[in-house]
Design an enzyme around this catalytic site. Sequence first.
Site, PDB file in Angstrom:
ATOM      1  N   ARG A 192      -6.763  -8.463  -8.150  1.00 40.22           N
ATOM      2  CA  ARG A 192      -7.488  -9.728  -8.226  1.00 40.22           C
ATOM      3  C   ARG A 192      -8.961  -9.428  -8.420  1.00 40.22           C
ATOM      4  O   ARG A 192      -9.391  -8.269  -8.407  1.00 40.22           O
ATOM      5  CB  ARG A 192      -7.306 -10.509  -6.916  1.00 40.22           C
ATOM      6  CG  ARG A 192      -7.708  -9.694  -5.679  1.00 40.22           C
ATOM      7  CD  ARG A 192      -7.632 -10.483  -4.406  1.00 40.22           C
ATOM      8  NE  ARG A 192      -7.667  -9.659  -3.210  1.00 40.22           N
ATOM      9  CZ  ARG A 192      -8.748  -9.135  -2.659  1.00 40.22           C
ATOM     10  NH1 ARG A 192      -9.923  -9.316  -3.237  1.00 40.22           N
ATOM     11  NH2 ARG A 192      -8.683  -8.411  -1.559  1.00 40.22           N
TER      12      ARG A 192
ATOM     13  N   LYS B  21       0.838  -1.202   0.000  1.00 39.86           N
ATOM     14  CA  LYS B  21       0.000   0.000   0.000  1.00 39.86           C
ATOM     15  C   LYS B  21       0.873   1.253   0.000  1.00 39.86           C
ATOM     16  O   LYS B  21       0.544   2.256  -0.632  1.00 39.86           O
ATOM     17  CB  LYS B  21      -0.925  -0.012   1.215  1.00 39.86           C
ATOM     18  CG  LYS B  21      -2.068  -1.009   1.121  1.00 39.86           C
ATOM     19  CD  LYS B  21      -2.970  -0.884   2.337  1.00 39.86           C
ATOM     20  CE  LYS B  21      -4.230  -1.738   2.182  1.00 39.86           C
ATOM     21  NZ  LYS B  21      -3.945  -3.165   2.082  1.00 39.86           N
TER      22      LYS B  21
ATOM     23  N   GLU C  25      -2.686   7.047   7.985  1.00 44.69           N
ATOM     24  CA  GLU C  25      -3.487   7.992   7.225  1.00 44.69           C
ATOM     25  C   GLU C  25      -4.423   8.740   8.161  1.00 44.69           C
ATOM     26  O   GLU C  25      -4.822   8.214   9.200  1.00 44.69           O
ATOM     27  CB  GLU C  25      -4.347   7.267   6.169  1.00 44.69           C
ATOM     28  CG  GLU C  25      -3.584   6.704   5.010  1.00 44.69           C
ATOM     29  CD  GLU C  25      -4.513   6.030   4.011  1.00 44.69           C
ATOM     30  OE1 GLU C  25      -5.703   5.856   4.335  1.00 44.69           O
ATOM     31  OE2 GLU C  25      -4.046   5.679   2.920  1.00 44.69           O
TER      32      GLU C  25
ATOM     33  N   HIS D 222     -13.876  -2.741   9.461  1.00 44.67           N
ATOM     34  CA  HIS D 222     -13.197  -2.400   8.205  1.00 44.67           C
ATOM     35  C   HIS D 222     -13.332  -3.492   7.154  1.00 44.67           C
ATOM     36  O   HIS D 222     -12.608  -3.492   6.158  1.00 44.67           O
ATOM     37  CB  HIS D 222     -11.716  -2.081   8.444  1.00 44.67           C
ATOM     38  CG  HIS D 222     -11.480  -1.109   9.544  1.00 44.67           C
ATOM     39  ND1 HIS D 222     -11.915   0.198   9.489  1.00 44.67           N
ATOM     40  CD2 HIS D 222     -10.900  -1.257  10.765  1.00 44.67           C
ATOM     41  CE1 HIS D 222     -11.592   0.810  10.616  1.00 44.67           C
ATOM     42  NE2 HIS D 222     -10.982  -0.054  11.406  1.00 44.67           N
TER      43      HIS D 222
END
Length: 659
Positions: free
Chosen positions: A291, A116, A200, A235
């Site tokens: 994917r 990420k 973040e 999440h």
Amino acid sequence: MFSTILIANRGEIAVRVIRTARRMGIRTVAVHSDADAEAMHVALADESRRIGPAPARESYLRIDAIIAAAKASGAEAIHPGYGFLSENAEFAEACAAAGIVFIGPPASAIRAMGSKSAAKALMERAGVPLVPGYHGDDQSAATLRAAAERIGYPLLIKASAGGGGKGMKIVESAAGLEEGLALAKGEARSAFGDDHVLLERYLTRPRHIEIQVFADSQGNTVHLFERDCSIQRRHQKVVEEAPAPGMDPARREAMGRAACDAARAIGYVGAGTVEFIAEGDTFAFMEMNTRLQVEHPVTEAITGQDLVEWQLRVAAGEPLPLSQDALRIDGHAIEVRVYAEDPARDFAPSTGRVDHLRFPEKMPGARIDTGIRQGDAVTIHYDPMIAKLIVHGPDRVAALARLSRALAGTEVAGPATNLALLRAIAANTDFRRGELDTGFIARHADTLLALPGPAPRSALAAAVARLLLDLSPPVALAGADPFSPWNAPTAWRLNGDGFQDFVLEDSEAIHTLRAHLRADGFRLDLPDGPMEVSASEAADGMVSLRLGGDILRARALRRGDRITVFIDGAAHGLRHLDPRAPVEGAGAAAGRILAPMPGKVLDVMVRPEQAVTRGTVLLVLEAMKVQMRITAPADGIVSAVLCAPGDLVEDGAELVSLA
């Protein structure tokens, strides 16, 4: 086109791929761990190869075992499904080295987006907007602490190699940063073998919108519109729909263009998903999943395309079946994920045998993707998803109506499930208006996660009817006179009114009921008054009831002293208390620390005779790759430690004793 493919996955994922391959005339090879030898995907495939013991690290994550199975079976290609090795660049390279086609993107694209942090750096250089954060390689505590102060709180910690909500924690203030980092890194190590994290700014009311992209080896790239995946717990997505409610054409075009640009920038081939976080009029890149996604069926529903077929054709070297201009949105689709979990216990996974499983049959616009059959077991080793329920209608209003009907026709008995939550979401006014964001479940927790109330009169009547029907015809006691009235287990009386007492317990109350037998049924004495009931047996556990003047059909299933009553899909769990049975213990006594869910003990932090204070971490438990810290409920002394790292424990098992 390939003649034989191996599917390096399990459950509903493998079943989904098998069905498309079978339609295309392609032979399928499944793989299975010891826990999955009798699984549904094994039964549906043309053959299946054992790859190791139950733990995923020793089976579904073993590249060498999967490559060996593919070679032995003669498979020309491997479909990785989603999850496990689907985004593992080393696996893609191992397939190529073995002369086997990997049905997915090239290893270089997986690496570009597999981290990420690296993906965000790439998107930043490309000018794609990002949420403020830290994506660097320096993972020292001092650097992460300084970055957190710069970004500000609330803060989101995310596993760089992660997905599916694992290794993701929200930190509200600086005081929680150390614990949040420890938990996120621990989950990341367990799930992905990499504890690298990024930070973040946590947006308070964002929407999670993703774009389905596809590219072929001839240089063609398209997007198949968007999905809204904002309804989440821990999440992880629970509800997905396409198209996103309120999405205007200009914004759809902008997000689709950005997603295709991201795919082209890394030389992408195959199916992928570019995920964005959106708040107000802005959107920012989150990550790219290299994917197919769990929620791909809603895209298939609105486009009329089979995305697994697209994957197979692209992997075989064919061009994309359609150009961007030829793709259209038809109607609206919604998917809900039925999980074996207990929403009332912070969505703790639930395990056990699925005693009863029923989905809506032959309902127009409804589709079920599942890898579970009645009688199968949900174990601690794999994801607890039972099924995906997908509905499609000409518009969102029609899709919502079909969703409610489909949920009413879905029944699961055995492990706890989130079906009540899904029904509550479908009925929620804000959800029906399309007012969605990632905090939806938490914001509506008082209604969505409310504990069930006492069983209604109709459920009690159905349970008593089931008990009486199971006693009919009367069965004499073994070895006794079969014609003696004293040996008949019924409410027969020599003189006076015949009655039988029942004690039923639900999560809220104990109900003491008296059934007065009649020629055509019984009168049931309830706390709020009597009710005349007539009942007859129907097929598959169904009971036809006449309650006063009303007629009702319910499914009443009995397993031992447990009775589950389904009325319009809603499940009411009851326990038949036999007054002659010995009284059980009153549950966990003070000082007994019990496992809140089945799982694996990762670490034990205390020793006997150690003094602890309230909140002290006693041990770390993991289930379905989610870690939970078990803490002391009060000050005390550890009198015994009853588990060790590596132990597999059941729900309710005693772990530690405090004096």
